[in-house]
Design a protein around this motif. Structure first.
Motif, PDB file in Angstrom:
ATOM      1  N   PRO A 112       3.065  -4.354  18.536  1.00 24.85           N
ATOM      2  CA  PRO A 112       2.095  -2.654  19.088  1.00 24.85           C
ATOM      3  C   PRO A 112       2.856  -1.931  18.024  1.00 24.85           C
ATOM      4  O   PRO A 112       4.053  -0.983  17.797  1.00 24.85           O
ATOM      5  CB  PRO A 112       2.703  -2.219  20.035  1.00 24.85           C
ATOM      6  N   ILE A 113       2.572  -1.568  16.632  1.00 22.86           N
ATOM      7  CA  ILE A 113       3.196  -1.650  15.915  1.00 22.86           C
ATOM      8  C   ILE A 113       2.590  -1.339  14.322  1.00 22.86           C
ATOM      9  O   ILE A 113       0.804  -1.032  14.876  1.00 22.86           O
ATOM     10  CB  ILE A 113       4.305  -2.326  14.758  1.00 22.86           C
ATOM     11  N   ARG A 114       2.431  -0.177  13.758  1.00 26.49           N
ATOM     12  CA  ARG A 114       2.055   0.484  12.390  1.00 26.49           C
ATOM     13  C   ARG A 114       2.978   0.921  11.574  1.00 26.49           C
ATOM     14  O   ARG A 114       4.068   1.709  11.182  1.00 26.49           O
ATOM     15  CB  ARG A 114       0.864   1.966  13.271  1.00 26.49           C
ATOM     16  N   LEU A 115       2.343   0.267  10.336  1.00 25.21           N
ATOM     17  CA  LEU A 115       3.031   0.945   9.021  1.00 25.21           C
ATOM     18  C   LEU A 115       3.428   2.268   9.062  1.00 25.21           C
ATOM     19  O   LEU A 115       2.503   3.294   9.121  1.00 25.21           O
ATOM     20  CB  LEU A 115       1.679   1.175   7.500  1.00 25.21           C
ATOM     21  N   LYS A 116       4.582   2.640   8.149  1.00 24.35           N
ATOM     22  CA  LYS A 116       4.500   4.117   7.712  1.00 24.35           C
ATOM     23  C   LYS A 116       3.714   5.349   6.779  1.00 24.35           C
ATOM     24  O   LYS A 116       4.203   3.967   6.316  1.00 24.35           O
ATOM     25  CB  LYS A 116       6.447   4.138   7.607  1.00 24.35           C
ATOM     26  N   ARG A 117       4.124   6.397   7.660  1.00 20.61           N
ATOM     27  CA  ARG A 117       3.189   6.941   6.906  1.00 20.61           C
ATOM     28  C   ARG A 117       3.875   7.959   6.311  1.00 20.61           C
ATOM     29  O   ARG A 117       4.455   8.506   6.533  1.00 20.61           O
ATOM     30  CB  ARG A 117       1.949   8.291   7.706  1.00 20.61           C
ATOM     31  N   ARG A 118       3.180   8.319   5.099  1.00 20.44           N
ATOM     32  CA  ARG A 118       3.809   9.199   4.239  1.00 20.44           C
ATOM     33  C   ARG A 118       3.958  10.678   4.945  1.00 20.44           C
ATOM     34  O   ARG A 118       2.765  11.244   5.548  1.00 20.44           O
ATOM     35  CB  ARG A 118       3.454   9.569   2.948  1.00 20.44           C
ATOM     36  N   ARG A 119       4.989  11.187   4.470  1.00 18.47           N
ATOM     37  CA  ARG A 119       4.843  12.800   5.140  1.00 18.47           C
ATOM     38  C   ARG A 119       5.202  13.204   4.311  1.00 18.47           C
ATOM     39  O   ARG A 119       6.727  13.678   3.358  1.00 18.47           O
ATOM     40  CB  ARG A 119       5.873  12.716   6.448  1.00 18.47           C
ATOM     41  N   SER A 120       4.935  14.971   4.340  1.00 17.26           N
ATOM     42  CA  SER A 120       5.168  15.965   3.393  1.00 17.26           C
ATOM     43  C   SER A 120       6.913  16.374   3.950  1.00 17.26           C
ATOM     44  O   SER A 120       6.931  16.606   5.083  1.00 17.26           O
ATOM     45  CB  SER A 120       4.673  17.474   3.223  1.00 17.26           C
ATOM     46  N   SER A 121       7.802  16.567   3.085  1.00 11.77           N
ATOM     47  CA  SER A 121       9.129  17.002   3.447  1.00 11.77           C
ATOM     48  C   SER A 121       9.177  18.390   4.675  1.00 11.77           C
ATOM     49  O   SER A 121       9.631  18.489   5.312  1.00 11.77           O
ATOM     50  CB  SER A 121       9.902  17.154   1.824  1.00 11.77           C
TER      51      SER A 121
ATOM     52  N   GLY B 146      10.285  -6.635   6.347  1.00 11.66           N
ATOM     53  CA  GLY B 146      10.664  -5.778   5.488  1.00 11.66           C
ATOM     54  C   GLY B 146       9.873  -5.024   5.533  1.00 11.66           C
ATOM     55  O   GLY B 146      10.233  -3.525   4.431  1.00 11.66           O
ATOM     56  N   LEU B 147       9.076  -4.262   6.556  1.00 13.80           N
ATOM     57  CA  LEU B 147       7.561  -3.462   6.081  1.00 13.80           C
ATOM     58  C   LEU B 147       8.554  -1.629   6.522  1.00 13.80           C
ATOM     59  O   LEU B 147       8.782  -2.098   8.083  1.00 13.80           O
ATOM     60  CB  LEU B 147       7.022  -3.360   7.317  1.00 13.80           C
ATOM     61  N   GLU B 148       8.030  -0.875   6.465  1.00 13.49           N
ATOM     62  CA  GLU B 148       8.820   0.646   6.971  1.00 13.49           C
ATOM     63  C   GLU B 148       7.559   0.388   8.248  1.00 13.49           C
ATOM     64  O   GLU B 148       6.883   0.962   7.401  1.00 13.49           O
ATOM     65  CB  GLU B 148       8.742   1.553   5.928  1.00 13.49           C
ATOM     66  N   LEU B 149       8.380   1.100   8.805  1.00 12.67           N
ATOM     67  CA  LEU B 149       7.752   1.236  10.820  1.00 12.67           C
ATOM     68  C   LEU B 149       7.275   3.012  10.638  1.00 12.67           C
ATOM     69  O   LEU B 149       8.869   2.986  10.734  1.00 12.67           O
ATOM     70  CB  LEU B 149       7.173   0.547  11.499  1.00 12.67           C
ATOM     71  N   ASP B 150       6.470   3.431  11.436  1.00 11.11           N
ATOM     72  CA  ASP B 150       6.594   4.335  12.004  1.00 11.11           C
ATOM     73  C   ASP B 150       8.027   4.348  13.447  1.00 11.11           C
ATOM     74  O   ASP B 150       7.412   3.411  14.310  1.00 11.11           O
ATOM     75  CB  ASP B 150       5.209   5.213  12.116  1.00 11.11           C
ATOM     76  N   PRO B 151       7.816   5.503  13.880  1.00 11.31           N
ATOM     77  CA  PRO B 151       8.740   5.149  15.707  1.00 11.31           C
ATOM     78  C   PRO B 151       7.961   5.447  15.829  1.00 11.31           C
ATOM     79  O   PRO B 151       6.876   5.110  16.335  1.00 11.31           O
ATOM     80  CB  PRO B 151       9.639   6.290  15.600  1.00 11.31           C
TER      81      PRO B 151
ATOM     82  N   ALA C 100       9.595  -0.025  19.534  1.00 11.18           N
ATOM     83  CA  ALA C 100      10.927  -0.063  18.915  1.00 11.18           C
ATOM     84  C   ALA C 100      11.307  -1.918  18.923  1.00 11.18           C
ATOM     85  O   ALA C 100      11.893  -2.586  17.779  1.00 11.18           O
ATOM     86  CB  ALA C 100      11.671   0.515  19.439  1.00 11.18           C
ATOM     87  N   ALA C 101      11.612  -2.902  20.143  1.00 11.82           N
ATOM     88  CA  ALA C 101      11.496  -4.123  19.636  1.00 11.82           C
ATOM     89  C   ALA C 101      10.821  -4.499  18.261  1.00 11.82           C
ATOM     90  O   ALA C 101      11.576  -5.440  17.904  1.00 11.82           O
ATOM     91  CB  ALA C 101      12.068  -4.751  21.363  1.00 11.82           C
ATOM     92  N   SER C 102       9.625  -4.607  18.649  1.00 10.22           N
ATOM     93  CA  SER C 102       8.882  -5.336  17.258  1.00 10.22           C
ATOM     94  C   SER C 102       8.707  -5.048  16.191  1.00 10.22           C
ATOM     95  O   SER C 102       8.743  -5.689  15.362  1.00 10.22           O
ATOM     96  CB  SER C 102       7.629  -4.950  18.687  1.00 10.22           C
ATOM     97  N   SER C 103       9.015  -3.340  16.025  1.00 13.37           N
ATOM     98  CA  SER C 103       9.292  -2.756  14.933  1.00 13.37           C
ATOM     99  C   SER C 103      10.852  -2.739  14.418  1.00 13.37           C
ATOM    100  O   SER C 103      10.964  -3.859  12.962  1.00 13.37           O
ATOM    101  CB  SER C 103       9.325  -1.344  15.304  1.00 13.37           C
ATOM    102  N   PHE C 104      11.495  -3.815  15.416  1.00 18.71           N
ATOM    103  CA  PHE C 104      12.731  -3.992  14.606  1.00 18.71           C
ATOM    104  C   PHE C 104      12.983  -5.844  14.555  1.00 18.71           C
ATOM    105  O   PHE C 104      13.595  -5.713  13.042  1.00 18.71           O
ATOM    106  CB  PHE C 104      14.214  -4.147  15.552  1.00 18.71           C
ATOM    107  N   VAL C 105      12.358  -6.372  15.060  1.00 16.95           N
ATOM    108  CA  VAL C 105      11.467  -7.566  14.833  1.00 16.95           C
ATOM    109  C   VAL C 105      11.077  -7.927  13.026  1.00 16.95           C
ATOM    110  O   VAL C 105      11.656  -8.568  12.460  1.00 16.95           O
ATOM    111  CB  VAL C 105      11.200  -8.731  15.762  1.00 16.95           C
TER     112      VAL C 105
ATOM    113  N   PRO D  14      -5.579  -1.455   9.886  1.00 16.54           N
ATOM    114  CA  PRO D  14      -4.115  -1.616   9.228  1.00 16.54           C
ATOM    115  C   PRO D  14      -4.802  -2.836   8.919  1.00 16.54           C
ATOM    116  O   PRO D  14      -3.414  -3.631   8.317  1.00 16.54           O
ATOM    117  CB  PRO D  14      -3.013  -1.349  10.559  1.00 16.54           C
ATOM    118  N   LEU D  15      -5.927  -3.556   8.958  1.00 14.75           N
ATOM    119  CA  LEU D  15      -5.203  -4.449   8.912  1.00 14.75           C
ATOM    120  C   LEU D  15      -6.292  -5.645   7.510  1.00 14.75           C
ATOM    121  O   LEU D  15      -6.641  -6.228   7.280  1.00 14.75           O
ATOM    122  CB  LEU D  15      -6.105  -5.995  10.348  1.00 14.75           C
ATOM    123  N   SER D  16      -7.551  -3.954   7.409  1.00 21.38           N
ATOM    124  CA  SER D  16      -7.784  -4.569   6.344  1.00 21.38           C
ATOM    125  C   SER D  16      -7.095  -4.302   5.001  1.00 21.38           C
ATOM    126  O   SER D  16      -6.129  -3.766   4.356  1.00 21.38           O
ATOM    127  CB  SER D  16      -8.651  -2.873   6.185  1.00 21.38           C
ATOM    128  N   PRO D  17      -7.474  -5.663   3.958  1.00 21.03           N
ATOM    129  CA  PRO D  17      -6.772  -5.622   2.769  1.00 21.03           C
ATOM    130  C   PRO D  17      -6.536  -4.215   1.465  1.00 21.03           C
ATOM    131  O   PRO D  17      -5.988  -4.461   1.496  1.00 21.03           O
ATOM    132  CB  PRO D  17      -7.491  -6.867   2.391  1.00 21.03           C
TER     133      PRO D  17
END
Length: 351
Positions: free
Chosen positions: A105-114, A181-186, A170-175, A84-87
């Motif tokens: 302890p957060i990670r960017l939201k991954r794209r998921r198929s519908s 404004g990053l979209e994060l996974d639950p 969840a609190a880390s993601s909320f902050v 996640p830290l890679s440019p």
């Protein structure tokens, strides 16, 4: 909180900030690979010893989870320009984004198929309801722990562990969402609804740690194993390696909390689950998914196995060293402080 503990937390905050500045402005400029890894070695060392400066069991657990485990794993991947830290992963990273991605302890939201995306939860849990549930469950344990069966207490401990980890993430993601404004996974995906151990550990429980272990342990181990046992079976030794590393990291985390010599029960817990997951994968592959247990059967069996083995191996080291009592006491003091502040605020508003 004691003055010394506040000073130690301040020292940790300053140290982490300085380390992340160093990583962003200096290590990032060094070519990826061995040289960057060497440049990061002082950071790995410092993040490993930070929990030893704290006497609070709760704070030591949080610091070791955030920095000794997750930050070190993310920086290990960063040394080889991965993770996640890679440019090259995700949006361009400012210093602030790099710092929060490295330290929380957060990670960017991954794209998921519908077709695979579960849009609604079976239980309407969010940060507010989980925080309330944690407070209520904690009060019940503090009040009735000595008057109920020890197994019921450990069931309650299972609930506290799930809620505490979910609340932290969840609190880390909320902050981060509010500030960047990053979209994060639950933090998790209703692990109590798992239909298999593979599903529990791989797709539902503590997804931030799962992702870190997948990138740092599972993927490299699978690549190495493929050259030895072939692609078809390479996942089995990779699964075992992942659970061994997870067990060792939990053993280290609980050493920071207990300051007692490891009993290796924590490691055995994860090794046992790793073996069971590997067997489960092999059986599914042998049956070619032609036959499966109903989720009405496999679900309770899965959750029951996790709970039963935690009774056997996960919680006894904590109970034996008295850390559970210490943690509950620290949470109880925190709750009393919050209640007194709220009562004082309500009284002032009434006047």
């Amino acid at each position: 909180m004691e003055d010394d503990e506040v000073k130690n937390l301040t020292y940790i905050w300053i140290s982490v900030s300085a380390c992340l500045l160093y990583c962003y402005f200096i290590s990032a400029k060094i070519p990826k690979g061995t040289l960057r890894l060497i440049s990061l070695s002082p950071v790995f060392y410092l993040f490993t010893i930070l929990p030893l400066f704290l006497s609070s069991a709760v704070l030591a657990a949080v610091v070791s989870f955030f920095f000794t485990w997750l930050s070190n794993f993310k920086l290990l991947l960063f040394a080889f320009d991965r993770g996640p830290l890679s440019p090259s992963v995700g949006p361009p990273k400012s210093l602030f984004v790099f710092a929060v991605m490295a330290s929380l302890p957060i990670r960017l939201k991954r794209r998921r198929s519908s077709s695979n995306h579960r849009s609604t939860k079976k239980l309407p849990l969010n940060l507010a309801t989980e925080t309330l549930g944690f407070a209520v469950l904690l009060q019940l344990i503090l009040r009735y722990r000595d008057s109920v069966h020890p197994k019921l207490v450990m069931v309650a401990y299972c609930g506290l562990v799930f809620l505490m980890i979910d609340i932290l993430v969840a609190a880390s993601s909320f902050v981060v969402r509010a500030l960047v404004g990053l979209e994060l996974d639950p933090p998790s995906d209703e692990p109590y609804l798992s239909g298999s151990l593979q599903e529990f550990w791989g797709r539902r429980w503590n997804l931030t740690v799962t992702n870190a272990l997948r990138l740092t342990v599972y993927d490299p181990a699978r690549e190495i194993s493929a050259g030895v046992v072939g692609d078809e079976w390479a996942s089995l030794p990779a699964v075992l390696a992942t659970f061994v590393v997870s067990g060792l990291m939990h053993e280290l985390l609980f050493y920071y909390v207990t300051r007692a010599s490891p009993s290796w029960e924590m490691t055995l817990f994860f090794v046992l689950h790793g073996i069971c997951v590997a067997v489960e994968v092999a059986v599914k592959r042998a049956l070619r998914d032609k036959w499966r247990l109903s989720r009405l059967v496999s679900g309770p069996l899965t959750v029951g196995f996790v709970v039963a083995t935690s009774f056997w191996l996960f919680f006894p080291p904590l109970i034996r060293t008295g850390v559970d009592t210490k943690v509950l006491g620290e949470f109880g003091i925190c709750m009393e402080f919050i209640k007194s502040k709220l009562l004082s605020l309500a009284t002032n508003n009434t006047i």
